[in-house]
Design an enzyme around this catalytic site. Structure first.
Site, short mmCIF file in Angstrom:
data_model
loop_
_atom_site.label_atom_id
_atom_site.label_comp_id
_atom_site.label_asym_id
_atom_site.label_seq_id
_atom_site.Cartn_x
_atom_site.Cartn_y
_atom_site.Cartn_z
N ASP A 1 0.86 -1.17 0.00
CA ASP A 1 0.00 0.00 0.00
C ASP A 1 0.90 1.23 0.00
OD1 ASP A 1 -2.97 0.76 0.50
OD2 ASP A 1 -1.85 2.04 1.88
N GLU B 1 -4.76 2.43 -3.97
CA GLU B 1 -3.30 2.48 -3.94
C GLU B 1 -2.69 1.17 -3.45
OE1 GLU B 1 -4.66 4.29 -0.01
OE2 GLU B 1 -5.35 4.33 -2.05
#
Length: 190
Positions: free
Chosen positions: A66, A109
């Site tokens: 992430d 993301e």
């Protein structure tokens, strides 16, 4: 002779429809922004590799990555530059993985890398190399260098996992542990 033009037209139509079918299949399996596999394809490949690990032995690792503080990039610089950051990280992951590794953008993301043939120490080291690959490459917006880092959670195949989704959940928990321990780090699932 009218047969030849009809055959040519039919062959051309078949060729075009086959090309269109392949384009649709590619679009359905790929993230349009990064060019990486999407979550649907990740699930398919993950399930296949999980089934193989059940038969051949535990050599499958899932790394969930992430981008740290990604919201700040979007909020400060806008979504277009946020998209550029996603593309940058996707490229760095492609550079930092082996040909046998599978990379997907899982959404937002978050990325997932599936690695085979690794024990816990090797999977942790591979994830650390990915973390460094992202951190050490400069991402710029105009003349401004924007630090990009990733937090990574890694889970290895475990006989207690019923399916790939269980393994991915453990990797995700390790990711949240990495985030809670300061970000820009790798944590292995227990």
């Amino acid at each position: 002779m009218t047969v030849l033009p009809a055959i040519s037209t039919t062959a051309f139509a078949l060729m075009c429809s086959d090309r269109i079918r392949r384009q649709w299949e590619h679009a359905a399996s790929t993230d349009h922004l990064t060019g990486l596999a999407n979550r649907r394809t990740l699930t398919e490949v993950g399930n296949e590799r999980f089934a193989i690990a059940k038969i051949k032995g535990p050599s499958l690792a899932a790394a969930v990555l992430d981008i740290d503080n990604f919201k700040a990039i979007n909020d400060t610089h806008g979504h277009e530059d946020g998209d550029k950051a996603l593309i940058h990280v996707a490229f760095r992951l492609q550079v930092g993985t082996r040909k046998s590794d599978f990379i997907a953008q899982a959404g937002g993301e978050e990325f997932v890398v599936l690695m085979t043939g690794l024990d816990a120490a090797s999977a942790g080291a591979a994830a650390e190399r990915l973390r460094l690959t992202v951190e050490q490459d400069i991402f710029s917006i105009g003349d401004e260098a924007i630090p990009l880092t990733v937090s990574i959670g890694v889970a290895l195949y475990d006989e207690d996992d019923r399916n790939f989704a269980d393994m991915l959940r453990r990797a995700d928990k390790a990711l949240y542990l990495a985030k809670s321990r300061g970000r820009n780090r790798v944590e292995l699932a227990v």
